[in-house]
Design an enzyme around this catalytic site. Sequence first.
Site, PDB file in Angstrom:
ATOM      1  CG  ASP A  97      35.901  24.335 -31.819  1.00 43.59           C
ATOM      2  OD1 ASP A  97      36.380  24.603 -32.951  1.00 43.59           O
ATOM      3  OD2 ASP A  97      35.749  23.084 -31.836  1.00 43.59           O
ATOM      4  CD  GLN A 128      44.508  24.251 -33.352  1.00 47.48           C
ATOM      5  OE1 GLN A 128      45.560  24.785 -33.189  1.00 47.48           O
ATOM      6  NE2 GLN A 128      44.083  24.593 -34.533  1.00 47.48           N
ATOM      7  CE  LYS A 177      41.140  29.343 -30.175  1.00 51.36           C
ATOM      8  NZ  LYS A 177      40.294  28.607 -29.644  1.00 51.36           N
TER       9      LYS A 177
END
Length: 434
Positions: free
Chosen positions: A15, A228, A18
Amino acid sequence: MTSRNVTVVGLQWGDEGKGKIVDALTEVCDYVARYCGGANAGHSVVIGDQKFALHLIPCGVFHKGIVNVIGNGVAFDPAVAVKEISQLRERGIEVGPGNLAISAAANVVMPYHKLQDSLSEERLGDGKIGTTARGIGPCYCDKANRSTAIRVAELIDEAVLVPKLRAIAAAKNELFASVYKAKPMDIAAMVHEYVALGRLIKPMVTNTGAMLRKAVAAGKRVLFEGGQGSLLDVDHGTFPFVTSSSVSACGVSAGAGVPPSAVGQVLGLVKAYTTRVGSGPFPTEQDNAIGQAIRERGHEYGTTTGRPRRCGWFDAFAVRYTGDLSGVDEMALALLDVLSGLDEINICVGYKQGGRMVEDFDAACMDGMTPVYETLPGWSEDITACRTFGELPAAAQAYVARVEQLVGRPVGFISVGPERTQTIRHHTKIEGLR
Ligand code: IMP
């Protein structure tokens, strides 16, 4: 020849923003390829007054002329992909064989993977991993198990899929009944649904490894979009509280079918603080008013699950490790605006264990780690309108400089808001950006 490609990886627990940076870098790339994870990811992109949250489709779909690739290393959920494609089309974004390529070798997330993910978590009780319940772990388990895996090439071949799926689903029913006392799944309905999904995605399925290798050989520029964050990497993260794929830059080669030399420049994404969803160690967590303030100001609730994220101070010790692991060339520092209004800001410069400073960050040995902080002055100004480094308050500039020193890498970009325009170009060496 040095590769012109760019790899974008998260350096914390995911988080890190990206979606926004991938969207910006897409301007200078020809391909955007995902190599890890699956629909557990949540990449947000804000364009004008429209907000898009993508889970599986690469963020390059918002730019014309980009080929978006779902690589072999992705846990591919066809139900999510088809839904996302149709939602994007409804909003005027073109997605189809002309701009989306799905690897025939990717493993398919099936309904029994999602069911097992939830059943397993429920059974673990307080010891649960806190997964996104998207079936990621069970899908990669079947991949490693081989005989119980279904690849995309099989999903689109009805003659192969139907008998194989019937047999696997029947075995899963038996397994779930005995281990979890679960009710049996309706196999006929599942077969019907997945045959239909296979037909819908078939025109986009191809040998994406060959496609990317040819593209690289032809001098095209590929952006590898990580999912991730590196501390969730199955090998190098805070195991067992990790996801099930290789999410650091180490996973690019295997997950996209390209040589390691294709990784190119590595851009490591960090937030100006730290967040984590799900269980597991988080030494700089602030389970207090500071953490709550960061959560509210940063809207720190999961894109995929809506869960409140755990929030804490920036951990430079951890980011130095993940930066080293992926060979990060420069960082993008996101959400700096969220820290406005704090009198003082802490940065973790190392850990102590049993009263002694720890030499190397070891994601596998996080028990009893106490963060050692350095305290920097905060700033009160709203910085969301700043567009150059010089416009930032002196304390914010000093904070960025200290992050660079402690991590040992330059900050290429600073993000001060969700909009494309709310980005400060700082020390980036990525060529071609306007
Ligand atoms: P899974 O990937 O759903 O198996 O979840 C394993 C761990 O990774 C859990 O702690 C999740 O919260 C975390 N996780 C998975 N995907 C993301 C993501 O995109 N952002 C942040 N955390 C994630």
